[in-house]
Design a protein around this motif. Sequence first.
Motif, PDB file in Angstrom:
ATOM      1  N   LEU A 129       2.836 -10.899   3.371  1.00 37.11           N
ATOM      2  CA  LEU A 129       1.421 -10.703   3.998  1.00 37.11           C
ATOM      3  C   LEU A 129       0.335 -10.468   3.044  1.00 37.11           C
ATOM      4  CD1 LEU A 129       0.647 -10.696   6.859  1.00 37.11           C
ATOM      5  CD2 LEU A 129       0.732  -8.190   6.730  1.00 37.11           C
ATOM      6  N   LEU A 130      -0.488 -11.207   3.284  1.00 33.75           N
ATOM      7  CA  LEU A 130      -2.018 -10.926   2.513  1.00 33.75           C
ATOM      8  C   LEU A 130      -2.816 -10.232   3.635  1.00 33.75           C
ATOM      9  CD1 LEU A 130      -2.473 -14.298   0.928  1.00 33.75           C
ATOM     10  CD2 LEU A 130      -1.784 -12.443  -0.510  1.00 33.75           C
ATOM     11  N   ILE A 131      -3.542  -9.096   3.282  1.00 38.48           N
ATOM     12  CA  ILE A 131      -4.434  -8.468   4.189  1.00 38.48           C
ATOM     13  C   ILE A 131      -5.678  -7.900   3.456  1.00 38.48           C
ATOM     14  CG2 ILE A 131      -2.811  -6.450   4.166  1.00 38.48           C
ATOM     15  CD1 ILE A 131      -3.414  -6.033   7.021  1.00 38.48           C
ATOM     16  N   SER A 132      -6.676  -8.236   4.394  1.00 39.06           N
ATOM     17  CA  SER A 132      -7.856  -7.286   3.950  1.00 39.06           C
ATOM     18  C   SER A 132      -8.249  -6.510   5.220  1.00 39.06           C
ATOM     19  CB  SER A 132      -9.041  -8.084   3.566  1.00 39.06           C
ATOM     20  OG  SER A 132     -10.235  -7.397   3.457  1.00 39.06           O
ATOM     21  N   THR A 133      -7.790  -5.223   5.159  1.00 44.24           N
ATOM     22  CA  THR A 133      -7.857  -4.570   6.496  1.00 44.24           C
ATOM     23  C   THR A 133      -9.172  -4.276   6.960  1.00 44.24           C
ATOM     24  OG1 THR A 133      -8.052  -2.161   5.394  1.00 44.24           O
ATOM     25  CG2 THR A 133      -5.891  -3.125   5.698  1.00 44.24           C
ATOM     26  N   VAL A 154       3.758  -6.997   0.696  1.00 47.32           N
ATOM     27  CA  VAL A 154       1.997  -7.055   1.079  1.00 47.32           C
ATOM     28  C   VAL A 154       1.464  -7.164  -0.186  1.00 47.32           C
ATOM     29  CG1 VAL A 154       0.529  -5.633   2.297  1.00 47.32           C
ATOM     30  CG2 VAL A 154       2.769  -5.931   3.265  1.00 47.32           C
ATOM     31  N   VAL A 155       0.405  -8.110  -0.245  1.00 48.54           N
ATOM     32  CA  VAL A 155      -0.592  -7.884  -1.293  1.00 48.54           C
ATOM     33  C   VAL A 155      -2.183  -7.445  -0.402  1.00 48.54           C
ATOM     34  CG1 VAL A 155      -2.072  -9.090  -2.916  1.00 48.54           C
ATOM     35  CG2 VAL A 155       0.544  -9.224  -2.846  1.00 48.54           C
ATOM     36  N   LEU A 156      -2.934  -6.564  -0.973  1.00 54.12           N
ATOM     37  CA  LEU A 156      -4.055  -6.323  -0.283  1.00 54.12           C
ATOM     38  C   LEU A 156      -5.162  -7.030  -0.950  1.00 54.12           C
ATOM     39  CD1 LEU A 156      -3.984  -2.208  -0.161  1.00 54.12           C
ATOM     40  CD2 LEU A 156      -3.500  -4.000   1.724  1.00 54.12           C
ATOM     41  N   MET A 157      -6.254  -7.496  -0.137  1.00 58.38           N
ATOM     42  CA  MET A 157      -7.519  -8.067  -0.757  1.00 58.38           C
ATOM     43  C   MET A 157      -8.725  -7.485  -0.568  1.00 58.38           C
ATOM     44  SD  MET A 157      -6.475 -12.127   0.367  1.00 58.38           S
ATOM     45  CE  MET A 157      -6.525 -11.653   2.149  1.00 58.38           C
ATOM     46  N   GLU A 158      -9.529  -7.306  -1.522  1.00 57.54           N
ATOM     47  CA  GLU A 158     -10.815  -6.309  -1.677  1.00 57.54           C
ATOM     48  C   GLU A 158     -10.469  -4.835  -0.953  1.00 57.54           C
ATOM     49  OE1 GLU A 158     -12.792  -7.266  -3.238  1.00 57.54           O
ATOM     50  OE2 GLU A 158     -14.175  -8.874  -2.573  1.00 57.54           O
ATOM     51  N   ARG A 159      -9.317  -4.508  -1.025  1.00 55.54           N
ATOM     52  CA  ARG A 159      -9.160  -3.275  -0.620  1.00 55.54           C
ATOM     53  C   ARG A 159      -8.024  -2.574  -1.671  1.00 55.54           C
ATOM     54  NH1 ARG A 159     -12.428  -4.801   2.273  1.00 55.54           N
ATOM     55  NH2 ARG A 159     -12.777  -5.017   4.396  1.00 55.54           N
ATOM     56  N   ALA A 167       2.331   5.545   1.860  1.00 53.42           N
ATOM     57  CA  ALA A 167       3.458   6.388   1.124  1.00 53.42           C
ATOM     58  C   ALA A 167       3.803   5.644  -0.402  1.00 53.42           C
ATOM     59  CB  ALA A 167       4.866   6.207   2.041  1.00 53.42           C
ATOM     60  N   ARG A 168       3.276   4.350  -0.306  1.00 59.36           N
ATOM     61  CA  ARG A 168       3.931   3.692  -1.592  1.00 59.36           C
ATOM     62  C   ARG A 168       2.646   2.791  -2.007  1.00 59.36           C
ATOM     63  NH1 ARG A 168       6.356   0.252   2.273  1.00 59.36           N
ATOM     64  NH2 ARG A 168       5.803  -1.875   2.071  1.00 59.36           N
ATOM     65  N   GLU A 169       2.670   2.581  -3.369  1.00 63.98           N
ATOM     66  CA  GLU A 169       1.699   1.814  -3.948  1.00 63.98           C
ATOM     67  C   GLU A 169       1.683   0.609  -3.562  1.00 63.98           C
ATOM     68  OE1 GLU A 169      -1.023   2.771  -5.589  1.00 63.98           O
ATOM     69  OE2 GLU A 169      -0.696   4.972  -5.727  1.00 63.98           O
ATOM     70  N   TYR A 170       0.384  -0.291  -3.446  1.00 59.16           N
ATOM     71  CA  TYR A 170       0.579  -1.808  -3.153  1.00 59.16           C
ATOM     72  C   TYR A 170      -0.069  -2.743  -4.065  1.00 59.16           C
ATOM     73  CZ  TYR A 170       2.049  -0.480   1.591  1.00 59.16           C
ATOM     74  OH  TYR A 170       2.791   0.136   2.639  1.00 59.16           O
ATOM     75  N   ASP A 171       0.400  -3.597  -4.267  1.00 58.44           N
ATOM     76  CA  ASP A 171      -0.396  -4.476  -5.114  1.00 58.44           C
ATOM     77  C   ASP A 171      -1.870  -5.071  -4.356  1.00 58.44           C
ATOM     78  OD1 ASP A 171       1.480  -5.732  -7.281  1.00 58.44           O
ATOM     79  OD2 ASP A 171       2.710  -5.864  -5.331  1.00 58.44           O
ATOM     80  N   HIS A 172      -2.855  -4.826  -5.113  1.00 58.67           N
ATOM     81  CA  HIS A 172      -3.949  -5.431  -4.538  1.00 58.67           C
ATOM     82  C   HIS A 172      -4.996  -6.233  -5.636  1.00 58.67           C
ATOM     83  CE1 HIS A 172      -5.760  -1.426  -6.395  1.00 58.67           C
ATOM     84  NE2 HIS A 172      -6.651  -2.508  -7.004  1.00 58.67           N
ATOM     85  N   LEU A 320       1.436 -12.858  -4.448  1.00 57.94           N
ATOM     86  CA  LEU A 320       2.295 -12.554  -3.439  1.00 57.94           C
ATOM     87  C   LEU A 320       3.620 -13.613  -3.470  1.00 57.94           C
ATOM     88  CD1 LEU A 320       3.389 -11.282  -0.861  1.00 57.94           C
ATOM     89  CD2 LEU A 320       1.938 -12.853   0.394  1.00 57.94           C
ATOM     90  N   LEU A 321       3.240 -15.086  -3.961  1.00 56.18           N
ATOM     91  CA  LEU A 321       4.188 -15.856  -3.892  1.00 56.18           C
ATOM     92  C   LEU A 321       5.308 -15.800  -5.035  1.00 56.18           C
ATOM     93  CD1 LEU A 321       2.158 -18.924  -2.355  1.00 56.18           C
ATOM     94  CD2 LEU A 321       4.050 -18.026  -1.458  1.00 56.18           C
TER      95      LEU A 321
END
Length: 362
Positions: A129-133, A154-159, A167-172, A320-321
């Motif tokens: 999942l790519l997500i900009s919350t 999960v990879v965050l975009m612009e966040r 609870a954990r670190e996310y790629d962004h 992500l891929l």
Amino acid sequence: MLAPERHELILRSLRRHGRLRVGELVAELGVSAITVRRDLAELDAAGLLRRVHGGAIGTSPTGQNTASDRLTIGIIVPSASTYYTDVIRGAEATAARYGARLVLGVSGYDADIELERIEKVLGVGVAGLLISTAYGDRDGHLLGTRLDDIDVPVVLMERAFGFPDVAREYDHVRTDHAYGAMLALRHFADLGHRRIAVSMQPTVTAYWLRRGLEQAVDTLGIDIYVSDLELPQTGDDPASLAQLDKFLIECEAFGSRAALIHSDEHAARLVERAMERGLRIPEDLAVVVYNDVTAALAVVPLTAVCPPKFALGETACDLLLRKLQSTPGPVQHLSLLPTLNLRSSCGAQKVNSAHGLRAVQS
């Protein structure tokens, strides 16, 4: 039952059904959900199946993706228009190069709708999942366990969220908007402007722009005035015109002949109003805009700081891929720099900063 035996049973079941769910495997194998997920992760790493939300799907026996089995990833964004149009296109271009497909969900900056969109996209069986919350970086504490409950990469975009908000670190992958603000003010300073007015809309980006403004004041030796006014994007009604006029009066009172405006539509309408009041652009008021979505289409083409929107979507999707197709590596926090596109609204000639904005005509 030993792990190799479970793995063989899982693969055998997968060949029969084409898709498996964690709950079904728990019942069939008589082990915990944690054990099943660990088995699926190991088989995924070995390239024998593909983990998706809630279970697993098979891989093509020929190694070639087909319409029915190719990798699917989700992308959740606050809007499918304006700023995020190019982000989506960038992600789509990268997905195509990998032979993958995107499933889009749009939240409309509504946290409740966002949760519904996430669940619907995950229900399709996406592998990541790519997500900009809908939440900005300062509002990460409102996320609760929403991100942590997602059981695919999960990879965050612009966040950029991290502990203790999650609870954990996310790629962004995000734009360095503070650098973008500095870029605009440095251009003004190079032209001789020392007193600069700023108008920012209450967006997620505004927090980082303010950080850049603070750095610019210390670094460039300039004075800035940040207006509290919310400029209109369109409209000739008395209330809209009054807001625009108030900002022009604030520029005059501050002695500024330069303005940084976030975002394009607000700047375009301000320029129109300034010209209606007899001001010349850029001689009497130089303008730089932040976003560069429609800036080139304004009555006076607007010099603009351009976040790398397309590249951001490309980079996030590629990250992500690559994680999905290989052994996961370290968490990555990537920052992309915006650029400055020079157009007519700012001028290329140095100014005499001793003279402020000439009086707004009645």
